[in-house]
Design a protein around this motif. Structure first.
Motif, PDB file in Angstrom:
ATOM      1  N   LYS A   1      -5.496 -26.258  -6.803  1.00  0.00           N
ATOM      2  CA  LYS A   1      -6.104 -25.050  -6.225  1.00  0.00           C
ATOM      3  C   LYS A   1      -7.192 -25.415  -5.219  1.00  0.00           C
ATOM      4  O   LYS A   1      -7.310 -24.798  -4.163  1.00  0.00           O
ATOM      5  CB  LYS A   1      -6.708 -24.169  -7.329  1.00  0.00           C
ATOM      6  N   ILE A   2      -7.988 -26.436  -5.540  1.00  0.00           N
ATOM      7  CA  ILE A   2      -9.067 -26.846  -4.639  1.00  0.00           C
ATOM      8  C   ILE A   2      -8.500 -27.438  -3.355  1.00  0.00           C
ATOM      9  O   ILE A   2      -8.925 -27.098  -2.250  1.00  0.00           O
ATOM     10  CB  ILE A   2     -10.005 -27.848  -5.344  1.00  0.00           C
ATOM     11  N   VAL A   3      -7.532 -28.336  -3.492  1.00  0.00           N
ATOM     12  CA  VAL A   3      -6.975 -29.024  -2.317  1.00  0.00           C
ATOM     13  C   VAL A   3      -6.208 -28.064  -1.414  1.00  0.00           C
ATOM     14  O   VAL A   3      -6.207 -28.229  -0.199  1.00  0.00           O
ATOM     15  CB  VAL A   3      -6.095 -30.216  -2.762  1.00  0.00           C
ATOM     16  N   THR A   4      -5.553 -27.066  -1.984  1.00  0.00           N
ATOM     17  CA  THR A   4      -4.776 -26.141  -1.160  1.00  0.00           C
ATOM     18  C   THR A   4      -5.603 -24.974  -0.641  1.00  0.00           C
ATOM     19  O   THR A   4      -5.074 -24.127   0.066  1.00  0.00           O
ATOM     20  CB  THR A   4      -3.561 -25.599  -1.937  1.00  0.00           C
ATOM     21  N   SER A   5      -6.883 -24.926  -0.959  1.00  0.00           N
ATOM     22  CA  SER A   5      -7.719 -23.867  -0.393  1.00  0.00           C
ATOM     23  C   SER A   5      -7.869 -24.103   1.102  1.00  0.00           C
ATOM     24  O   SER A   5      -7.735 -25.223   1.597  1.00  0.00           O
ATOM     25  CB  SER A   5      -9.082 -23.829  -1.083  1.00  0.00           C
ATOM     26  N   GLY A   6      -8.153 -23.052   1.860  1.00  0.00           N
ATOM     27  CA  GLY A   6      -8.184 -23.135   3.319  1.00  0.00           C
ATOM     28  C   GLY A   6      -9.175 -24.142   3.869  1.00  0.00           C
ATOM     29  O   GLY A   6      -8.838 -24.963   4.724  1.00  0.00           O
ATOM     30  N   SER A   7     -10.399 -24.130   3.378  1.00  0.00           N
ATOM     31  CA  SER A   7     -11.429 -25.022   3.932  1.00  0.00           C
ATOM     32  C   SER A   7     -11.141 -26.488   3.630  1.00  0.00           C
ATOM     33  O   SER A   7     -11.291 -27.347   4.500  1.00  0.00           O
ATOM     34  CB  SER A   7     -12.807 -24.633   3.401  1.00  0.00           C
ATOM     35  N   VAL A   8     -10.709 -26.781   2.427  1.00  0.00           N
ATOM     36  CA  VAL A   8     -10.414 -28.176   2.062  1.00  0.00           C
ATOM     37  C   VAL A   8      -9.171 -28.662   2.787  1.00  0.00           C
ATOM     38  O   VAL A   8      -9.125 -29.810   3.260  1.00  0.00           O
ATOM     39  CB  VAL A   8     -10.268 -28.317   0.533  1.00  0.00           C
ATOM     40  N   ALA A   9      -8.160 -27.811   2.911  1.00  0.00           N
ATOM     41  CA  ALA A   9      -6.940 -28.206   3.617  1.00  0.00           C
ATOM     42  C   ALA A   9      -7.244 -28.518   5.083  1.00  0.00           C
ATOM     43  O   ALA A   9      -6.742 -29.512   5.628  1.00  0.00           O
ATOM     44  CB  ALA A   9      -5.886 -27.113   3.510  1.00  0.00           C
ATOM     45  N   SER A  10      -8.060 -27.701   5.744  1.00  0.00           N
ATOM     46  CA  SER A  10      -8.403 -27.979   7.145  1.00  0.00           C
ATOM     47  C   SER A  10      -9.256 -29.233   7.263  1.00  0.00           C
ATOM     48  O   SER A  10      -9.099 -30.015   8.206  1.00  0.00           O
ATOM     49  CB  SER A  10      -9.113 -26.784   7.777  1.00  0.00           C
ATOM     50  N   LEU A  11     -10.142 -29.480   6.298  1.00  0.00           N
ATOM     51  CA  LEU A  11     -10.958 -30.693   6.298  1.00  0.00           C
ATOM     52  C   LEU A  11     -10.078 -31.932   6.151  1.00  0.00           C
ATOM     53  O   LEU A  11     -10.224 -32.897   6.914  1.00  0.00           O
ATOM     54  CB  LEU A  11     -11.985 -30.636   5.171  1.00  0.00           C
ATOM     55  N   LEU A  12      -9.138 -31.897   5.202  1.00  0.00           N
ATOM     56  CA  LEU A  12      -8.231 -33.028   5.013  1.00  0.00           C
ATOM     57  C   LEU A  12      -7.334 -33.229   6.229  1.00  0.00           C
ATOM     58  O   LEU A  12      -7.063 -34.367   6.641  1.00  0.00           O
ATOM     59  CB  LEU A  12      -7.383 -32.820   3.761  1.00  0.00           C
ATOM     60  N   SER A  13      -6.864 -32.147   6.806  1.00  0.00           N
ATOM     61  CA  SER A  13      -6.026 -32.246   8.001  1.00  0.00           C
ATOM     62  C   SER A  13      -6.807 -32.877   9.147  1.00  0.00           C
ATOM     63  O   SER A  13      -6.280 -33.734   9.864  1.00  0.00           O
ATOM     64  CB  SER A  13      -5.530 -30.856   8.398  1.00  0.00           C
ATOM     65  N   GLY A  14      -8.073 -32.486   9.326  1.00  0.00           N
ATOM     66  CA  GLY A  14      -8.902 -33.081  10.372  1.00  0.00           C
ATOM     67  C   GLY A  14      -9.117 -34.561  10.156  1.00  0.00           C
ATOM     68  O   GLY A  14      -9.064 -35.363  11.109  1.00  0.00           O
ATOM     69  N   ILE A  15      -9.342 -34.962   8.900  1.00  0.00           N
ATOM     70  CA  ILE A  15      -9.531 -36.388   8.597  1.00  0.00           C
ATOM     71  C   ILE A  15      -8.262 -37.169   8.915  1.00  0.00           C
ATOM     72  O   ILE A  15      -8.307 -38.264   9.498  1.00  0.00           O
ATOM     73  CB  ILE A  15      -9.934 -36.557   7.116  1.00  0.00           C
ATOM     74  N   ILE A  16      -7.104 -36.630   8.561  1.00  0.00           N
ATOM     75  CA  ILE A  16      -5.839 -37.313   8.818  1.00  0.00           C
ATOM     76  C   ILE A  16      -5.581 -37.428  10.300  1.00  0.00           C
ATOM     77  O   ILE A  16      -5.195 -38.493  10.824  1.00  0.00           O
ATOM     78  CB  ILE A  16      -4.676 -36.607   8.088  1.00  0.00           C
ATOM     79  N   HIS A  17      -5.809 -36.356  11.069  1.00  0.00           N
ATOM     80  CA  HIS A  17      -5.591 -36.400  12.518  1.00  0.00           C
ATOM     81  C   HIS A  17      -6.540 -37.382  13.182  1.00  0.00           C
ATOM     82  O   HIS A  17      -6.143 -38.121  14.092  1.00  0.00           O
ATOM     83  CB  HIS A  17      -5.741 -34.999  13.116  1.00  0.00           C
ATOM     84  N   LYS A  18      -7.761 -37.436  12.720  1.00  0.00           N
ATOM     85  CA  LYS A  18      -8.734 -38.363  13.295  1.00  0.00           C
ATOM     86  C   LYS A  18      -8.327 -39.820  12.993  1.00  0.00           C
ATOM     87  O   LYS A  18      -8.400 -40.677  13.864  1.00  0.00           O
ATOM     88  CB  LYS A  18     -10.126 -38.081  12.716  1.00  0.00           C
ATOM     89  N   ALA A  19      -7.862 -40.058  11.764  1.00  0.00           N
ATOM     90  CA  ALA A  19      -7.453 -41.403  11.385  1.00  0.00           C
ATOM     91  C   ALA A  19      -6.213 -41.825  12.172  1.00  0.00           C
ATOM     92  O   ALA A  19      -6.120 -42.969  12.628  1.00  0.00           O
ATOM     93  CB  ALA A  19      -7.175 -41.467   9.885  1.00  0.00           C
ATOM     94  N   LEU A  20      -5.251 -40.919  12.352  1.00  0.00           N
ATOM     95  CA  LEU A  20      -4.052 -41.262  13.098  1.00  0.00           C
ATOM     96  C   LEU A  20      -4.367 -41.425  14.592  1.00  0.00           C
ATOM     97  O   LEU A  20      -3.752 -42.248  15.263  1.00  0.00           O
ATOM     98  CB  LEU A  20      -2.975 -40.182  12.900  1.00  0.00           C
ATOM     99  N   GLY A  21      -5.305 -40.649  15.098  1.00  0.00           N
ATOM    100  CA  GLY A  21      -5.680 -40.757  16.503  1.00  0.00           C
ATOM    101  C   GLY A  21      -6.378 -42.077  16.812  1.00  0.00           C
ATOM    102  O   GLY A  21      -6.139 -42.689  17.843  1.00  0.00           O
ATOM    103  N   SER A  22      -7.212 -42.543  15.907  1.00  0.00           N
ATOM    104  CA  SER A  22      -7.919 -43.803  16.134  1.00  0.00           C
ATOM    105  C   SER A  22      -7.029 -45.012  15.861  1.00  0.00           C
ATOM    106  O   SER A  22      -7.270 -46.094  16.375  1.00  0.00           O
ATOM    107  CB  SER A  22      -9.186 -43.876  15.278  1.00  0.00           C
ATOM    108  N   ALA A  23      -5.980 -44.829  15.060  1.00  0.00           N
ATOM    109  CA  ALA A  23      -5.091 -45.954  14.734  1.00  0.00           C
ATOM    110  C   ALA A  23      -4.123 -46.229  15.889  1.00  0.00           C
ATOM    111  O   ALA A  23      -3.714 -47.361  16.089  1.00  0.00           O
ATOM    112  CB  ALA A  23      -4.300 -45.659  13.472  1.00  0.00           C
ATOM    113  N   GLY A  24      -3.737 -45.237  16.632  1.00  0.00           N
ATOM    114  CA  GLY A  24      -2.700 -45.450  17.639  1.00  0.00           C
ATOM    115  C   GLY A  24      -3.210 -45.189  18.972  1.00  0.00           C
ATOM    116  O   GLY A  24      -3.030 -45.593  20.023  1.00  0.00           O
TER     117      GLY A  24
END
Length: 81
Positions: free
Chosen positions: A58-81
């Motif tokens: 429930k916590i991970v699928t909430s809107g704010s946490v999901a957008s936070l995790l998505s931002g972290i993943i996009h930032k990590a993938l952007g800096s890796a490639g």
């Protein structure tokens, strides 16, 4: 009018309870007074783990946490490639 099946059911329940008590008494004599404790502990631990997993889901699928995790993943993938 037919006879009620209630007395038969009551007798069957009493017999089942007596047999169950006999099995518990034999297990206690053979394995000690804490026979079956481990199974109960596993059952309670499993229920607690399922409850914790549901809470985390429930916590991970909430809107704010999901957008936070998505931002972290996009930032990590952007800096890796």
């Amino acid at each position: 009018m037919s006879a009620s099946p209630l007395p038969t059911l009551v007798a069957l329940c009493r017999t089942a309870v007596r047999r169950h008590r006999g099995l518990i008494a034999r297990a206690a004599r053979r394995y000690g007074p804490e026979a079956g404790t481990t199974t109960a502990e596993y059952a309670i631990g499993t229920l607690a783990a399922c409850g914790f997993a549901a809470l985390l889901y429930k916590i991970v699928t909430s809107g704010s946490v999901a957008s936070l995790l998505s931002g972290i993943i996009h930032k990590a993938l952007g800096s890796a490639g």
